[in-house]
Design an enzyme around this catalytic site. Structure first.
Site, mmCIF file in Angstrom:
data_model
loop_
_atom_site.group_PDB
_atom_site.id
_atom_site.type_symbol
_atom_site.label_atom_id
_atom_site.label_comp_id
_atom_site.label_asym_id
_atom_site.label_seq_id
_atom_site.Cartn_x
_atom_site.Cartn_y
_atom_site.Cartn_z
ATOM 1 N N ASP A 130 -100.462 19.995 29.133
ATOM 2 C CA ASP A 130 -101.802 20.539 29.366
ATOM 3 C C ASP A 130 -101.763 21.704 30.355
ATOM 4 O OD1 ASP A 130 -103.127 18.823 27.643
ATOM 5 O OD2 ASP A 130 -103.603 17.351 29.189
ATOM 6 N N HIS A 156 -94.466 20.893 25.123
ATOM 7 C CA HIS A 156 -93.831 19.587 24.879
ATOM 8 C C HIS A 156 -92.327 19.725 24.645
ATOM 9 C CE1 HIS A 156 -96.651 16.422 25.227
ATOM 10 N NE2 HIS A 156 -97.447 16.805 24.246
ATOM 11 N N HIS A 191 -99.881 23.809 24.426
ATOM 12 C CA HIS A 191 -99.599 22.402 24.732
ATOM 13 C C HIS A 191 -98.404 21.906 23.932
ATOM 14 C CE1 HIS A 191 -100.952 18.094 25.451
ATOM 15 N NE2 HIS A 191 -100.265 17.945 24.333
ATOM 16 N N GLU A 192 -98.437 22.140 22.619
ATOM 17 C CA GLU A 192 -97.340 21.649 21.777
ATOM 18 C C GLU A 192 -96.032 22.378 22.090
ATOM 19 O OE1 GLU A 192 -97.774 18.961 20.455
ATOM 20 O OE2 GLU A 192 -99.953 18.928 20.425
ATOM 21 N N GLU A 197 -97.760 14.644 28.806
ATOM 22 C CA GLU A 197 -99.000 15.265 28.340
ATOM 23 C C GLU A 197 -99.620 16.136 29.424
ATOM 24 O OE1 GLU A 197 -99.872 15.196 25.283
ATOM 25 O OE2 GLU A 197 -98.355 13.737 24.689
#
Length: 677
Positions: free
Chosen positions: A578, A517, A513-514, A574
């Site tokens: 995800d 980003h 997830h990070e 987000e």
């Protein structure tokens, strides 16, 4: 700008069966909560309900919480650990100025309710008298500078960080502020939720003025005047969705240009009083500062005084006597739905973590963070990074030119795990047992001085944006870094003794997830060095936007609380993280021994099933309706059900793992599945 994993206002649910431990060895033996699953639900109809349905039905949110679930239980467990640390420090009788003295005496000052009740509103009166003494808006601007140093200037949002177009140098940035309600629409909408919020604000402000000596009529008049003023201020604000556009919110200008934009702020004098020495600033939302300048001169001085007083009182209400604390709680429960206040010690521990996090953090990691966890996380992060690079190389919609730059950015990610390598110094913070408010203000002054000392200087990439005990994670585009504090590196996110399916489905998805980003709709606008710079070919950028728009459209179709829609544009970054994060984590899991042999069942589940169930149970969270309504309007993270269902129904591996038929309610045909990375 930091892009965080995101918690629904912090809180978590006890995973009953998942918490089973061998009492002799204190080693967890069960990692999935089978009892909390609802196997009457077809996983292809609603996987979140299948994985968590019985738990969701049976769970009662504790009265002092706005929600309950995985994040909350871990957060509460951490608080208990921190409580032990601060209580030990309080009893240590440590030398003045030492870490334990400051941590222990801060805690003691906040727990000394006898002294706090005796003081009542007295600690506020010196500053309130200064505000009363102002004879013009120019004098109030001088007070604004003074209050900014202790983070009590409600009209001035300010921060210092890397210049987004020159990421090696720090710049001071100013942001829209001045509102007491969650976001601008609360001031204008006529629905019942917005009306209740406005009425609650007036009640709260009236109470604060009454507690500091105003008669009932004056207190009510003041409160209504502030609401009217904030309604005017709100007209200049950008929406939460608009605040997600990095380009639009980067407006570098000279100090002279800011003076021209907001002449009534008297910027040169303001900066001198604030000890800001610079020739340029970033003004995130220029319309706000233009409007503020106009309103300073056009609105009556008495109205501005009431606004300044309210901001100061509200900022400190939680640090005062019970009457102030109760008033603050009664107002905030409109938005979070809490039925009773948290225990006092929890507020104190949170306050120490917020104000002196590196002091408390040193004591925390010394006692609770293991090198085994650090080494396992290093391995997980490196594995996911390699897999992400492979996925980029195989993209059929991106050119070789852009792929090369994307891979370069991925390969130079700065990876921070556990805690900082350079603890901050708090020598200028004075902590006394009998001065709770004074202690908080001293800590805030330290934070301010630390910030302004960085203006114009080289960026220090060893800095962390979260404290070690924090149950969260983030990506910072100007540092091009992924950060995982020690607090989140615990079950249900991570357990060094768990099988790979569990860890890759939980913390692996968080890591992915990070990483994603860095390439979502915001992060993709920054290059490998952290500069906001367009490194895409036009064709590739168009392809990205086409795919991202489909993701936004899908999530906007999701509804809850009757028929309230998720804002797919607000939550786009987000949602992309995800979807991408889970896909990357799965690919990395398939490189492990367990991932390569899908026949070996544990607790009746195949490795692939355990991977997806681990992911779904990490997002096991139940929110109060009040809390969720605010989240839908302001939170860039989708509600948890959709954080689970959105990604899994776009993965072929999920369909195979659970033998999902094409007739399932949420089945998505391969040609319609969404995915960017």
């Amino acid at each position: 700008m930091k892009l965080k994993l995101g918690l629904p206002l912090i809180g978590l649910a006890l995973l009953a069966a998942c918490q089973n431990k061998n009492t002799e060895t204190d080693t967890r033996t069960v990692f999935l909560d089978k009892a909390g699953m609802d196997t009457t639900v077809n996983p292809g109809d609603n996987f979140f309900e299948y994985a968590n349905g019985k738990w969701m039905k049976a769970t009662v949110i504790p009265d002092d919480q706005s929600g309950w679930g995985s994040f909350y239980t871990l957060y509460e467990d951490n608080l208990k650990k921190l409580k032990g640390i601060v209580e030990d420090a309080e009893k240590a009788n440590a030398p003045k100025g030492s870490i334990k003295q400051k941590v222990g005496d801060y805690y003691a000052s906040g727990m000394d309710t006898v002294t706090i009740e005796k003081l009542g509103a007295e600690p506020l009166k010196p500053v309130l008298a200064k505000i009363d003494g102002a004879k013009s808006y120019k004098e109030l601007v001088s007070l604004l500078a003074e209050l900014a140093k202790t983070n009590e200037a409600g009209l001035l949002g300010m921060g210092v960080g890397a210049d987004e177009k020159n990421s090696v140098k720090n710049i001071v940035s100013f942001y829209q502020s001045g509102l007491s309600l969650p976001e601008k629409d609360y001031y204008f909408k006529t629905d019942s939720t917005s009306k209740v919020a406005r009425e609650g604000f007036v009640t709260y402000a009236t109470k604060l003025f009454s507690l500091t000596g105003a008669d009932a009529a004056t207190a009510a008049k003041n409160a209504n005047a502030i609401l009217a003023l904030e309604t005017e201020i709100a007209k200049s604000h950008r929406s939460p969705e608009e605040l997600r556009d990095p380009q639009k919110n980067y407006n570098k200008m000279s100090v002279a240009q800011l003076s021209q934009l907001a002449p009534n702020l008297d910027v040169p004098s303001l900066f001198t009083a604030m000890q800001i020495k610079t020739d340029s600033v970033n003004v995130g939302q220029p319309a706000y500062f233009k409007a503020l300048s106009t309103l300073l001169a056009s609105q009556p001085i008495e109205v501005w005084k009431t606004k300044f007083k309210y901001d100061y009182m509200a900022r400190n209400a939680g640090l005062l006597s019970k009457a102030f604390v109760d008033a603050s709680f009664n107002y905030n429960k409109i938005f979070n739905g809490q039925k009773k206040q948290s225990e006092r010690w929890k507020k104190l521990v949170n306050g120490i973590d917020a104000n002196m996090g590196d002091l408390l953090g040193q004591l925390y990691v010394e006692k609770y963070f293991t090198q085994e966890a650090k080494q396992r996380m290093d391995e997980l992060v490196n594995n996911l990074q390699k897999v992400f690079a492979t996925r980029i190389s195989k993209l059929d919609w991106m050119s070789a030119e852009t792929k090369a730059k994307a891979t370069e950015k991925l390969n130079v990610f700065l990876k921070k795990i556990g805690y900082t390598t350079k603890w901050k110094n708090f020598d200028d913070v004075t902590i006394n047992k009998g001065d709770y408010l004074g202690n908080a203000r001293s800590a805030r002054m330290h934070a301010y001085n630390e910030e302004i000392s960085k203006i114009g200087k080289p960026v220090d990439k060893t800095e962390w944006g979260m404290t070690p005990p924090t149950v969260n994670a983030y990506y910072n585009p100007t540092f091009n870094e992924i950060v995982f504090p020690a607090g989140i590196l615990q079950f249900p996110f991570f357990d060094a003794k768990a099988d790979d399916a569990i860890n890759y489905g939980a913390i692996g998805a968080v890591i992915g997830h990070e990483m994603t980003h860095g390439f979502d709709d915001q992060g993709r606008q920054y290059d490998a060095t952290g500069n906001m710079k367009d490194w895409w070919t036009k064709a590739d950028a168009d392809q990205f936007k086409t795919r991202a728009d489909k993701v936004a459209k899908l999530y906007s179709s999701f509804t809850l609380l009757g028929n309230e829609h998720v804002n797919g544009n607000l939550t786009l970054g987000e949602n992309l993280a995800d979807i991408g994060g889970l896909a990357i984590a799965y690919d990395a899991f398939k490189l492990t021994k367990q991932g390569q042999d899908n026949s070996q069942k544990i607790d009746g589940f195949t490795p692939d099933q355990r991977f997806f169930l681990s992911f779904a149970q990490v997002w096991r969270i139940k929110d109060r309706d009040e809390n969720m309504r605010v989240r839908i309007k302001t939170d860039p993270h989708s509600p948890e059900m959709f954080r689970v269902n959105g990604p899994v129904y776009n993965m072929e591996a999920f369909y195979k793992a659970f033998n999902i038929p094409k007739t399932a309610k949420m089945y998505v045909a391969p040609e319609n599945r969404l995915g960017v990375w």
